[in-house]
Design a protein around this motif. Structure first.
Motif, short mmCIF file in Angstrom:
data_model
loop_
_atom_site.label_atom_id
_atom_site.label_comp_id
_atom_site.label_asym_id
_atom_site.label_seq_id
_atom_site.Cartn_x
_atom_site.Cartn_y
_atom_site.Cartn_z
N TRP A 1 38.91 5.79 90.95
CA TRP A 1 37.88 6.70 91.51
C TRP A 1 36.50 5.35 91.07
N THR A 2 35.92 5.84 92.41
CA THR A 2 34.60 5.66 92.71
C THR A 2 33.72 6.69 92.67
N GLY A 3 32.14 5.82 92.85
CA GLY A 3 30.81 7.03 92.51
C GLY A 3 30.01 6.16 91.94
N SER A 4 28.44 6.92 91.02
CA SER A 4 27.84 6.51 90.87
C SER A 4 27.19 7.21 89.79
N TYR A 5 26.33 6.35 88.79
CA TYR A 5 25.83 6.94 87.92
C TYR A 5 24.82 6.55 88.01
N THR A 6 23.31 7.53 87.66
CA THR A 6 21.85 7.85 87.55
C THR A 6 21.56 7.82 86.37
N SER A 7 20.71 7.00 85.70
CA SER A 7 19.73 7.07 84.18
C SER A 7 18.65 7.82 84.62
N ALA A 8 18.55 8.68 83.13
CA ALA A 8 17.27 9.67 83.38
C ALA A 8 16.59 9.59 82.63
N ALA A 9 16.81 8.37 82.30
CA ALA A 9 15.45 7.43 81.58
C ALA A 9 15.06 6.31 82.63
N GLY B 1 16.00 6.83 86.71
CA GLY B 1 15.75 7.42 87.60
C GLY B 1 16.80 6.61 88.59
N LYS B 2 17.23 5.21 87.42
CA LYS B 2 17.95 3.90 88.65
C LYS B 2 19.50 4.61 88.86
N ALA B 3 19.71 5.06 90.08
CA ALA B 3 21.32 5.29 90.25
C ALA B 3 22.68 3.53 90.21
N THR B 4 23.31 3.64 90.20
CA THR B 4 24.07 2.06 89.89
C THR B 4 25.49 2.55 90.16
N ALA B 5 26.05 2.28 91.59
CA ALA B 5 27.84 2.55 91.79
C ALA B 5 28.69 1.86 90.54
#
Length: 180
Positions: A129-137, A139-143
């Motif tokens: 499974w692939t996608g992204s994570y975004t930190s609310a604190a 705003g940075k997105a990470t693969a």
């Protein structure tokens, strides 16, 4: 809520499937086989119930050492709803199927606002499974990516990873066992 715990939750959502039997479309753990993992709109129904998960790499990035996952049917379509709880952890998400593209989606949200979403079109004993994570604190997105390996109808592993530059780093190494 840390980033990896959200990833672990998403991984767990995708981890252990249930096959749809050829006759009548009913689901049964005895119908599960490596070739039917993730197949069709009920391909992950085996997850229904409660799971205990142990992360062999607990950390702020990797999440706590132990979490509990509870899967139920969503009131909409064939989607599954999951709740993840553990020390300092509260995450909710879905496992949803889009028939037109034969794609599974796994969006999730943590109590602190962190978000992630992964998808796959793979089926079988081992899926990526692939996608992204975004930190609310920040705003940075990470693969992100998760590799799930079904060991039995009641046990699976999830290797969670995140992209750092050009390489992939391990964020979690989780084993989940069905308790109910």
């Amino acid at each position: 809520m840390n980033r990896l715990l959200l990833i672990v939750m998403l991984a767990a959502l995708a981890g252990v499937p249930c096959a749809v039997q050829a006759q009548g479309g009913s689901m049964s753990s005895s119908a599960m086989s490596a070739s039917t993992v993730g197949v069709g709109p009920h391909g992950w129904d085996f997850l229904l119930g409660t799971w205990s998960c142990v992360n062999s790499t607990p950390s702020e990035m990797g999440g706590p050492a132990n979490v509990s996952l509870t899967f139920t049917h969503s009131s909409v379509g064939s989607a599954l709803l999951v709740h993840v709880s553990g020390s300092g952890t509260d995450v909710s998400g879905y496992v949803s199927y889009v028939a037109k593209t034969k794609t599974w989606w796994n969006p999730g949200a943590a109590a602190n606002g962190d978000l992630s979403s992964e998808s796959t079109t793979q089926t079988g004993k081992k899926t990526l499974w692939t996608g992204s994570y975004t930190s609310a604190a920040s705003g940075k997105a990470t693969a992100i990516r998760d590799t799930y390996t079904v060991l039995s109808p009641t046990k699976y592993t999830d290797l969670g990873q995140y992209q750092s530059g050009a390489s992939w780093k391990t964020s979690s190494n989780t084993t989940c066992t069905k308790s109910i």
